[in-house]
Scaffold this active site. Structure first.
Site, short mmCIF file in Angstrom:
data_model
loop_
_atom_site.label_atom_id
_atom_site.label_comp_id
_atom_site.label_asym_id
_atom_site.label_seq_id
_atom_site.Cartn_x
_atom_site.Cartn_y
_atom_site.Cartn_z
CE1 TYR A 178 -4.34 -0.98 -0.32
CE2 TYR A 178 -3.40 -2.92 0.69
CZ TYR A 178 -4.41 -2.32 -0.01
OH TYR A 178 -5.48 -3.06 -0.43
CG ASP B 262 -7.58 7.71 -7.39
OD1 ASP B 262 -8.34 8.69 -7.28
OD2 ASP B 262 -7.57 6.99 -8.41
CG HIS C 175 -14.46 -0.34 -3.22
ND1 HIS C 175 -14.31 -0.73 -4.54
CD2 HIS C 175 -15.63 -0.91 -2.81
CE1 HIS C 175 -15.34 -1.49 -4.89
NE2 HIS C 175 -16.16 -1.61 -3.87
CB CYS D 189 -7.59 1.10 14.85
SG CYS D 189 -7.19 -0.23 16.00
CB CYS E 204 -6.54 0.38 21.02
SG CYS E 204 -6.33 -0.36 19.39
CB SER F 293 -14.29 -4.29 -15.07
OG SER F 293 -14.24 -4.45 -13.66
P1 NAD Z 1 -11.14 -2.72 -12.96
O1 NAD Z 1 -9.65 -2.81 -12.93
O2 NAD Z 1 -11.92 -3.94 -12.69
O3 NAD Z 1 -11.56 -2.22 -14.43
C1 NAD Z 1 -10.97 -1.10 -15.01
C2 NAD Z 1 -11.85 -0.67 -16.17
O4 NAD Z 1 -11.32 0.54 -16.69
C3 NAD Z 1 -11.88 -1.67 -17.33
O5 NAD Z 1 -13.22 -1.86 -17.73
C4 NAD Z 1 -11.07 -0.98 -18.42
O6 NAD Z 1 -11.55 -1.30 -19.73
C5 NAD Z 1 -11.34 0.47 -18.10
N1 NAD Z 1 -10.33 1.40 -18.57
C6 NAD Z 1 -9.00 1.18 -18.79
N2 NAD Z 1 -8.42 2.31 -19.21
C7 NAD Z 1 -9.39 3.26 -19.25
C8 NAD Z 1 -9.40 4.64 -19.61
N3 NAD Z 1 -8.30 5.26 -20.00
N4 NAD Z 1 -10.58 5.30 -19.53
C9 NAD Z 1 -11.72 4.69 -19.14
N5 NAD Z 1 -11.76 3.38 -18.80
C10 NAD Z 1 -10.61 2.69 -18.86
O7 NAD Z 1 -11.54 -1.51 -12.04
P2 NAD Z 1 -12.89 -1.25 -11.26
O8 NAD Z 1 -14.06 -1.55 -12.11
O9 NAD Z 1 -12.76 0.07 -10.59
O10 NAD Z 1 -12.75 -2.44 -10.18
C11 NAD Z 1 -12.92 -2.37 -9.05
C12 NAD Z 1 -11.75 -2.21 -8.03
O11 NAD Z 1 -10.52 -1.66 -8.39
C13 NAD Z 1 -12.29 -1.26 -7.07
O12 NAD Z 1 -12.47 -1.98 -5.89
C14 NAD Z 1 -11.26 -0.19 -6.82
O13 NAD Z 1 -11.23 0.10 -5.45
C15 NAD Z 1 -10.03 -0.81 -7.30
N6 NAD Z 1 -8.96 0.02 -7.85
C16 NAD Z 1 -8.88 1.36 -7.64
C17 NAD Z 1 -7.84 2.10 -8.20
C18 NAD Z 1 -7.79 3.57 -7.96
O14 NAD Z 1 -8.21 4.04 -6.91
N7 NAD Z 1 -7.28 4.34 -8.93
C19 NAD Z 1 -6.88 1.46 -8.98
C20 NAD Z 1 -6.99 0.08 -9.17
C21 NAD Z 1 -8.04 -0.62 -8.60
#
Ligand code: NAD
Length: 260
Positions: free
Chosen positions: A82, A115, A132, A140, A164, A203
């Site tokens: 992380y 983010d 999320h 904690c 704690c 996705s």
């Molecule tokens: P995912 O990884 O499952 O899917 C990413 C999606 O983004 C895909 O459908 C892909 O085709 C699409 N994509 C790729 N490039 C793109 C672009 N330039 N513009 C628009 N779309 C684009 O991500 P999700 O659906 O957010 O899955 C869920 C989990 O991933 C969440 O729990 C989230 O917390 C976590 N996550 C968050 C971050 C972040 O905070 N930036 C990064 C990675 C994962």
């Protein structure tokens, strides 16, 4: 990519879809944004599930890094991962997609992203429901109530909870954990009431979050989807805009008067 990156010229089909989407947005009396990792991809933050070899779950085992079992087995390994993501986030900037969304101050956001790029683009924190959690916070592990904003560029590492004495952990939702209830309820309420849900860069495969798209649809909302790839949100979408969100959002939203 940042807001200064030159944009590709959209083809005829994309232009037509853009016009349809703009007209839906213009007629909507309440619009919200539901975003996923793709929104931040063009800032240089890897997604989770893309076929791209850089995507996080192509490179790391989610159960070792994003579960309480993984944390209990090796808290240092989890915190190091992380902290690596935190320093990576500190080094990138909001892209043109975040900025285009932030220019519409009235919009409300439901995001799966942990983010803080929407906030850094100028969206008021109280207008964002982080389903999320937030990677820029620790809490904690024993849920004693301690929670703290941390410096992304210099995270504290694996430290004891000052309240704690147990350990602190990232303030994000891991596999098998429930979503924060107040955030979830607010997001559900919002999705029941919108006329238009802008679904950006997800996705739509992680539940219960992805279920909000179907909920909005059932409650009568139009759905506009932005994603370079086909995916599970497609059947619910009235309009599918194929492309990166940093390319599509600026021309989609430019000059519109949106209501949130
Ligand atoms: P995912 O990884 O499952 O899917 C990413 C999606 O983004 C895909 O459908 C892909 O085709 C699409 N994509 C790729 N490039 C793109 C672009 N330039 N513009 C628009 N779309 C684009 O991500 P999700 O659906 O957010 O899955 C869920 C989990 O991933 C969440 O729990 C989230 O917390 C976590 N996550 C968050 C971050 C972040 O905070 N930036 C990064 C990675 C994962």
């Amino acid at each position: 990519m940042d807001s200064r990156t030159p944009r590709a010229v959209p083809d005829g089909d994309t232009l037509k879809q853009l016009q349809t989407a703009r007209s839906i947005l213009q007629q909507s009396r309440r619009t919200a944004v539901f975003s996923g990792a793709g929104l931040s991809a063009e800032s240089g933050i890897p997604t989770f599930r893309d076929p791209d070899p850089q995507s996080l779950w192509a490179r790391f085992d989610p159960m070792k890094l994003a579960s309480i079992e993984g944390f209990n087995a090796n808290p240092q390994r989890v915190m190091d991962w992380y902290d690596w993501r935190r320093t990576q986030l500190a080094e990138v900037a909001p892209n043109a997609g975040h900025i285009a969304l932030a220019e519409h101050r009235e919009l409300l956001h439901v995001t799966q992203n942990v983010d803080n790029l929407l906030e850094r683009a100028g969206v008021a924190p109280h207008r964002i429901h982080h389903l999320h959690g937030e990677i820029s916070r620790n809490r904690c592990v024993a849920e004693c109530g301690f929670e703290q904003e941390i410096a992304l560029e210099n995270p504290p590492g694996l430290v004891p909870c000052p309240q704690c004495g147990r350990q602190v952990r990232p303030c994000v939702v891991w596999f098998g954990e429930a979503l924060p209830q107040t955030v979830w309820q607010a997001a559900e309420k919002l999705c029941r009431r919108v006329d238009c849900l802008l679904v950006v860069g997800t996705s739509a495969s992680v539940y219960p979050a992805a279920g909000l798209i179907g909920l909005a649809r059932e409650c009568g909302s139009r759905i506009i989807e932005i994603n370079p790839a086909a995916g599970e949100a497609d059947p619910a979408a009235d309009v599918e805009l194929r492309g990166g969100s940093a390319q599509i959002l600026p021309p989609l939203l430019h000059g519109l008067q949106l209501q949130g």
